[in-house]
Motif scaffolding. Sequence first.
Motif, PDB file in Angstrom:
ATOM      1  N   ALA A 537       1.007  -1.324   0.006  1.00  0.00           N
ATOM      2  CA  ALA A 537      -0.211   0.033   0.084  1.00  0.00           C
ATOM      3  C   ALA A 537       0.963   1.322  -0.016  1.00  0.00           C
ATOM      4  CB  ALA A 537      -0.876   0.049   1.138  1.00  0.00           C
ATOM      5  N   ASP A 538       0.334   2.419  -0.595  1.00  0.00           N
ATOM      6  CA  ASP A 538       1.088   3.585  -0.600  1.00  0.00           C
ATOM      7  C   ASP A 538       1.304   4.290   0.741  1.00  0.00           C
ATOM      8  OD1 ASP A 538       1.404   4.245  -3.671  1.00  0.00           O
ATOM      9  OD2 ASP A 538      -0.816   3.848  -3.284  1.00  0.00           O
ATOM     10  N   GLU A 539       0.140   3.662   1.719  1.00  0.00           N
ATOM     11  CA  GLU A 539       0.507   4.386   3.049  1.00  0.00           C
ATOM     12  C   GLU A 539      -0.494   3.029   3.921  1.00  0.00           C
ATOM     13  OE1 GLU A 539      -0.137   8.175   6.197  1.00  0.00           O
ATOM     14  OE2 GLU A 539      -1.598   8.120   4.685  1.00  0.00           O
ATOM     15  N   ILE A 540       0.139   2.868   5.141  1.00  0.00           N
ATOM     16  CA  ILE A 540      -0.288   1.998   6.057  1.00  0.00           C
ATOM     17  C   ILE A 540      -0.575   2.811   7.303  1.00  0.00           C
ATOM     18  CG2 ILE A 540      -0.217  -0.242   7.267  1.00  0.00           C
ATOM     19  CD1 ILE A 540       1.771  -0.988   5.114  1.00  0.00           C
ATOM     20  N   ILE A 541      -1.903   2.537   8.169  1.00  0.00           N
ATOM     21  CA  ILE A 541      -1.934   3.121   9.186  1.00  0.00           C
ATOM     22  C   ILE A 541      -2.407   1.978  10.173  1.00  0.00           C
ATOM     23  CG2 ILE A 541      -2.851   5.547   8.326  1.00  0.00           C
ATOM     24  CD1 ILE A 541      -5.581   4.524   8.907  1.00  0.00           C
ATOM     25  N   VAL A 542      -1.877   1.934  11.416  1.00  0.00           N
ATOM     26  CA  VAL A 542      -2.216   1.002  12.253  1.00  0.00           C
ATOM     27  C   VAL A 542      -2.872   1.681  13.399  1.00  0.00           C
ATOM     28  CG1 VAL A 542      -1.068  -0.746  13.870  1.00  0.00           C
ATOM     29  CG2 VAL A 542       0.218  -0.118  11.731  1.00  0.00           C
TER      30      VAL A 542
END
Length: 580
Positions: A537-542
Motif C-alpha cells: 500500500a502507498d500508506e499503512i495506518i495502524v
Amino acid sequence: MEKVNKNPLGRYALKNWWRYLIAAVTMGTSIALDIWFPIITMSIVDDVIIKGNMEMLPKNLACILIVGLGRAFTQYVKELTCDITGSRVASDVRKNLFQHIQTLSKTYFDKNNTGELMARVKDDVDRIWDIFGFVGMLAVEAFSYTIGIIICMVNLNWKLSILPIAVLPVMGFLAIRLERILDKVYDNISEQNAALNTVVQENLSGMRAVKSFAREDYEMEKFRKNNEKYYDLNVEQAYIMAKFGPNMSFLTKLMQLLTLLIGGYLVIEGEVTLGVLTAFIQYANNIVWPMENLGWLANAVAAAFASNKKINHILAEKPEITDRENAVSLEQPTGDLIFDHVSFDLHESKILEDISFHLESGHTLGIMGMTGAGKSTIVNLINRFYDVNAGSICLDGKDIRELTLESVRDCTSVVTQDVFLFSDTIRENIKLGRRRTMSDKTVKNALSTAHASEFVDKLGAGYDTVIGERGVGLSGGQKQRLSIARALAKNAKILILDDSTSALDMETEYEIQQELAAKKDVSKIIIAHRISSVRNADEIIVLDHGRIAERGRHEELMKKKGMYYATYEAQYGDYRKAIL
C-alpha cells in the motif's frame, strides 16, 4: 424515495373507493333481498294459506327465485370485490412499511432484530388485511343488516320489536368490553410472535454454529420457552372468547324464545296475524348471526388495531442519516478521500479519535489493528452509515454530509469478511450494484479478476447457477471471491476490502492483489490482519483503541519496530528463522 412516518389507512381505502362502492352497492342489494324474504313468507301465510288467494302463489314463488338468484350474484360480487380490495390495501401497507424500513439508518438495525421486523411486515399486515377485506365487509354487513331488520320489525309490530331492540345494547356492551380486554392480549401476542420469529430466524441463520458447538439442546429449550409463552397467550385469548361466546348465545336464544311466546300470545289475542308472526320470527332468527359474531368481529378488530400500533411504531421512526436540503451529487467522482481529524462515538463509547489521512485518487491505503480498534467503523463512516461527531470526511473535496447519500454510496464498493449472498443466481448476485445496466461481459470480467471463474465455469448452470441463502453450498473462499467480483463489477471509484481475503490461500490472495494493483483509476482501502495484504500500500495506518498509533509505508513501519513490526514478527518470524 417517499418518506412516510404514519400508516395512512384512510388514504389506502380512499384510493380504492370505487371498489368499495361496488362492494357497498352489491352488499346493500343483498341485504335488501334478504330482508325482503320474510315479507314474501308473510304474504304466503296470510294471503295464500289463510285467505286462499292462490293467484298470489306464483308471484310469491317468482319473488323467492329472484331473491335466491339475486343474493347469489350480489354475494359473489361483494365477497370477490372485498377480498381483492383487502389484498390491494394490505399490499400497499406492506409496501409502505418495507419502503420505510429501507430508509432507516444503520443505528435502527443495531437496536432491532430481524425477527421482529419480519413479524411486522408479514403477520401484523395480515391482521390489517382482515379488516379491509372479509372481516371489515362482514362488520359493515352485520351493522347494516341489523339496522334494516330493526326497521322492518318496528313496521310489522312495535311491541314485538321492543325485546330484540332491548337485547342489542347488552350485546354491544359485551362486545366493547371484549374488545378492550382482547386489545391488551393481542398486544402481548404480537410481541411474543415477534420474539418467536427472532428465535427461529437466528437459529436457522446460525445453524452451522449451532451444530458446531453442539448447541441443539439449548436452542430447543429456548424455542420451547418462547413457544410455550406464545401458546399460553393464545390459550388466554381462547378462554376469553370461550367465556364470551356462551353468554352471547344464551342471550340470543332467550330473545328468540320470548319473541315466540309473546308473538304467539298476540296472535291468539288477534293483534297480529300468523303471517306477521312468521315474518317476525324469521327476522328474530336472522338478527342472531350479527349478534353472535360480535365477539369474533371484536376479536379481529382488536388484533388489527394492536398490529396497526406496532406498524405505526416503526413508521414513527425517522432515519438519523438523511440528505440535507441542498445536498449535491458528484457527477464524475475521482475517488479522492480525506479524513480530517475524525472522531466518532457510538452508544456512549469512544470508537475513533482524531483520525486523519488522505487517500489520493488511484492510491492504496492499508489499515491494520487489533479486533475492536475501529477498522470497520471507518468503512461505515465512509459510506455514511453514521455521521462523525467531530472532524469531517471529504470526497473529491466535498464534505460527504453535503452530498446525497446515493452519490456517496455510489462512489464506494465494499467487500466484507462476513459475505452476504442472496438466494439467487450467481449472475444476479454479481449485478447487484448495477443490476439494470450491467452487461454480461462486465460480469465475466469481474469473475475473472476475482479468480472466481475457475469454479463458476465448472458449475452445472454456470452464471445461472442458483446459490442458497447466504451462499450455502459454497466454501468460504468461493463466497469471498464472488463478493470481490460483485464489488469490482460495480466499478466504483473507491474499492474497500475489509478483511475480504481471510478465507483465501496465500497464492490466490497474491494473484487477486496483483489484479487489483493494476487498476490505477481506482482508490483502494485494504483492511486486513495479514501483512501480505497491505505491505504494498502507498500508506499503512495502524489503529490502536480508535487512534492512529503508527503510519507510513511498509519499510518505514518495519524500521520503527513498533506494533506493525510486532505483527510482522508474529506472522513471519518463525519462517525467517527457519530459512536462516
